[in-house]
Write an enzyme that holds these catalytic residues in place. Structure first.
Site, short mmCIF file in Angstrom:
data_model
loop_
_atom_site.label_atom_id
_atom_site.label_comp_id
_atom_site.label_asym_id
_atom_site.label_seq_id
_atom_site.Cartn_x
_atom_site.Cartn_y
_atom_site.Cartn_z
N HIS A 63 -2.74 11.12 1.11
CA HIS A 63 -2.16 10.86 2.43
C HIS A 63 -1.50 12.16 2.89
CE1 HIS A 63 -0.85 7.30 5.10
NE2 HIS A 63 -0.49 8.39 5.75
N ARG A 79 0.85 -1.19 0.00
CA ARG A 79 0.00 0.00 0.00
C ARG A 79 0.89 1.24 0.00
NH1 ARG A 79 -2.52 3.07 4.70
NH2 ARG A 79 -3.81 4.57 3.59
N ASN A 103 -7.48 1.62 9.86
CA ASN A 103 -6.17 1.75 10.49
C ASN A 103 -6.36 1.72 12.00
OD1 ASN A 103 -5.31 2.23 7.90
ND2 ASN A 103 -4.73 4.36 8.23
N GLU A 134 -3.55 -0.20 8.03
CA GLU A 134 -2.38 0.14 8.86
C GLU A 134 -2.56 -0.46 10.25
OE1 GLU A 134 -1.30 4.30 9.21
OE2 GLU A 134 -1.79 4.64 7.12
N GLU A 164 -7.34 8.46 6.41
CA GLU A 164 -7.61 9.04 7.72
C GLU A 164 -8.09 10.49 7.66
OE1 GLU A 164 -4.08 8.46 10.09
OE2 GLU A 164 -4.46 6.32 10.26
N TYR A 186 -4.35 1.58 15.84
CA TYR A 186 -3.12 1.65 16.63
C TYR A 186 -3.37 1.47 18.13
CZ TYR A 186 -0.69 3.17 12.48
OH TYR A 186 -0.14 3.19 11.22
C1 GBH Z 1 -1.27 6.96 10.84
O1 GBH Z 1 -1.83 7.92 11.63
C2 GBH Z 1 -0.85 7.55 9.53
O2 GBH Z 1 -1.70 7.16 8.46
C3 GBH Z 1 0.58 7.31 9.17
O3 GBH Z 1 0.97 8.17 8.15
C4 GBH Z 1 1.42 7.42 10.41
O4 GBH Z 1 2.79 7.38 10.12
C5 GBH Z 1 1.05 6.30 11.34
O5 GBH Z 1 -0.32 6.29 11.57
C6 GBH Z 1 1.76 6.33 12.67
O6 GBH Z 1 1.41 7.47 13.40
O7 GBH Z 1 -2.87 10.79 19.96
O8 GBH Z 1 -2.22 9.50 21.92
O9 GBH Z 1 -4.56 10.03 21.56
C7 GBH Z 1 -2.32 7.48 12.87
C8 GBH Z 1 -2.85 8.64 13.65
C9 GBH Z 1 -2.75 7.51 15.76
C10 GBH Z 1 -4.05 9.51 15.43
C11 GBH Z 1 -3.41 7.34 17.12
C12 GBH Z 1 -4.71 9.29 16.75
C13 GBH Z 1 -4.47 8.44 18.95
C14 GBH Z 1 -3.47 8.29 20.04
N1 GBH Z 1 -3.56 8.28 14.85
N2 GBH Z 1 -3.82 8.61 17.65
S1 GBH Z 1 -3.28 9.77 20.93
#
Ligand code: GBH
Length: 444
Positions: free
Chosen positions: A125, A81, A296, A350, A171, A298
């Site tokens: 992006h 991707r 995505n 992601e 996103e 995390y």
């Molecule tokens: C993605 O964003 C992006 O698509 C990518 O480009 C980037 O490199 C990757 O993730 C890693 O960051 O802010 O502590 O409350 C993810 C963005 C991550 C935003 C989690 C909200 C919540 C945690 N998101 N975040 S916090």
């Protein structure tokens, strides 16, 4: 953990890949006619990027894409991707196309196909042509919607037959909220009203781009959303309400117009006068049939009654971003999406972690990343067994790269990058993932 058993529990045609984005890896920021993006510009403003870096060179992927494709091939992956840089192919965001820019993506796609890797593209992006920001106010302007649909149609016309899928936005919550409300991302504004108007224009541009692309390509079309599930900090009614509001602003604000044709009423009521101006017909334009939904994932967020967040207990620890590691939330959230929205087939576009990786005797022993990856793959298998229709998984990211306002100090890659020499070195996690994917492929 029985790695082979986990790998073999996925359906035979499940796809394994890695993800990147143009601004984070390409470099060659002003080469071969590329126009400036809002991130080229943002990096030059003092105080915006933690390590005061820029993306003029980044991972130099623009010149090293053959090596990067060979790396992915050596990992035995099915798919990749990546994103197109809009200002590389249309420097001003409207008018003239930049043929050398298209030629780069043409070479990249050919290289991927020759290596047996399916290309999955994203159109946006976060690297808006700076000229559109300066000329018409960027995403604040409703006029960008038409410019984006034209760009989408041009990409689909030229590359659609060689791409496995095209996602409109990556996103949109981040583009709108981090770019226009918290000022962490380009263009660095601080207004919730602006952020919500931008989000509406992003949604509208998504719908119009899907419609424009349908007319010229048969490839799979969709969008990529980031979901950070919201939880109450304590079980009080007030904290639960705050978490519910945040769910409305991050998950349902995007899912509902796309799949149900309306913004969530509780969140609309909450934002009051900051609500976006929506014109007659907009919601019909946004709600286009999609072939896939990219998710995505995390971490999660914990909310106090006043809307501030607290750090979770972190029973499985935190990543180098400070994000709580919560694979069980990943499983739970995918099942929720399946039950509440009955979405088209999903891809995990992601998932990954930043880790304080160092090279030790020619190796990167990132056991924390292996633990994160295996826990999230187990959670994914659980979600699928409970009804989530997921067809593929992309680890974020292939390479250590430019982590936006954090600069280069946060490393998300399966492959380590030495920023002095630009040498790539697969970490232990890359070897783990290669072995995992090989175990799965043995079932085909
Ligand atoms: C993605 O964003 C992006 O698509 C990518 O480009 C980037 O490199 C990757 O993730 C890693 O960051 O802010 O502590 O409350 C993810 C963005 C991550 C935003 C989690 C909200 C919540 C945690 N998101 N975040 S916090």
């Amino acid at each position: 953990l029985d790695v082979a058993a986990l790998a073999q529990s996925f359906p035979p045609d499940f796809l394994w890949g890695v993800a990147t984005s143009a601004a984070q890896i390409e470099g060659a920021a002003f080469e071969d006619g590329k126009g400036a993006s809002i991130w080229d510009h943002f990096c030059r403003q003092p105080g915006r990027i933690n390590d005061a870096s820029n993306i003029d060179v980044a991972c130099d992927h623009y010149h090293r894409y053959r090596e990067d494709v060979a790396l992915m091939k050596s990992l035995g992956l099915d798919c990749y991707r990546f994103s197109f840089s809009w200002p590389r192919v249309q420097p001003l965001g409207q008018g003239a196309w930049n043929e050398p820019g298209f030629a780069f993506y043409d070479r990249l796609i050919d290289e991927l196909l020759a290596a047996g890797l399916k290309p999955h593209a994203t159109l946006y992006h976060w690297d808006l042509p700076q000229a559109l920001d300066e000329g018409i106010g960027g995403w604040l302007s409703r006029d960008v919607v038409g410019r984006f649909a034209d760009y989408a149609a041009e990409i689909a016309r030229r590359f659609g037959d060689r791409l496995a899928s095209i996602a409109t936005h990556n996103e949109p919550w981040c583009t709108a909220t981090l770019g226009y409300e918290t000022a962490q991302f380009a263009p660095g504004h601080k207004s919730r009203a602006e952020s919500l108007q931008v989000a509406h224009h992003l949604m509208l541009s998504h719908g119009d781009a899907i419609a424009a692309m349908r007319a010229v390509t048969k490839t799979q079309l969709g969008i990529v959303l980031n979901h950070t599930p919201s939880f109450p900090a304590t079980p009080t009614e007030a904290d639960r309400r705050a978490a519910r509001i945040d769910d409305g602003l991050n998950v349902r604000w995007y899912m509902d117009p796309i799949f149900r044709g309306a913004y969530p009423q509780d969140a609309i009521d909450f934002v009051g006068a900051d609500a976006p101006k929506v014109q007659a017909g907009d919601l019909e334009r946004i709600r286009q049939p999609l072939d896939f939904l990219g998710v995505n994932f995390y971490t999660r967020s914990l909310f106090n009654a006043d809307g501030t967040t607290v750090k979770g207990p972190g029973k499985r620890g935190f990543t180098d971003m400070g994000w709580e590691i919560v694979p069980e939330v990943f499983a739970q959230h995918l099942v929720r999406l399946a039950r509440e929205y009955n979405p088209p087939p999903m891809f995990i576009t992601e998932n990954g972690m930043a880790n304080a990786d160092t090279v030790v005797d020619g190796r990167v022993p990132d056991k924390e990343r292996i633990a994160y990856l295996s826990a999230h793959l187990q959670a994914l298998a659980t979600a699928m067994s409970l009804g989530a229709d997921v067809r593929g998984y992309f680890y974020w990211s292939l390479l250590d790269n430019f982590e936006w306002n954090s600069g280069y100090v946060k490393r998300f890659g399966l492959v380590h990058v030495d920023y002095d020499t630009l040498t790539r070195l697969p970490k232990d996690s890359a070897h783990w993932y290669r072995e995992f994917v090989a175990q799965h492929h043995a079932t085909r």
